[in-house]
Design a protein around this motif. Sequence first.
Motif: not given
Length: 185
Positions: A71-72, A144-145, A170-173
């Motif tokens: 999620h972002s 990492s993504q 931070v770019i997402g969770v």
Amino acid sequence: MFLPTPDDMRKIRLELNLTQNELASRAGVSQPLVARIESGDVDPRLSTLRKIFNAFDSARKERILVRDIMHSPVIHTSSGDSIEEAAWIMEEHGFSQMPVIDNGVPVGSISTDQIVRSMTDQDIRKVSHLLVQNIMDDSFPTISQTTDTNTVSRILEQNPAVLVLERGKVIGVVTKHDIMRMLRG
């Protein structure tokens, strides 16, 4: 009814980055049989094709990456926010915990449990004006993504969430709920 050609099977195997040996091991057949099927030398039994395609399905699920389910933007609080502000954000979004992020960098986490604990020994009015940094816990683990979802699942066994970083920000969770949603499709 779609029946794969030997070339179709080879293309699928290569798309999944599987060697013939890896596919054979996953499917419970021999590597020479996989080679013969791909070359068109042998017509496999339906049960053998089923084993191979089950192995393909399993490999596909392992190859799902964090970037596909994260999620972002990440809803968060900052260490300098009041506990009242953090509680409002969690209530608004139905969260029981969330990350504490300062300038894109994870510095901690806060949960409803921590907020309730802080209220037991103090006047509620005083607690609401305390800063998040006074009660926050350790940050959620980071990845990492391009991490695969199997790895994330193992991390989530011990943690409520995992933060996704790119170049230290931070770019997402990803949460346990995100992993469970993969069952649907």
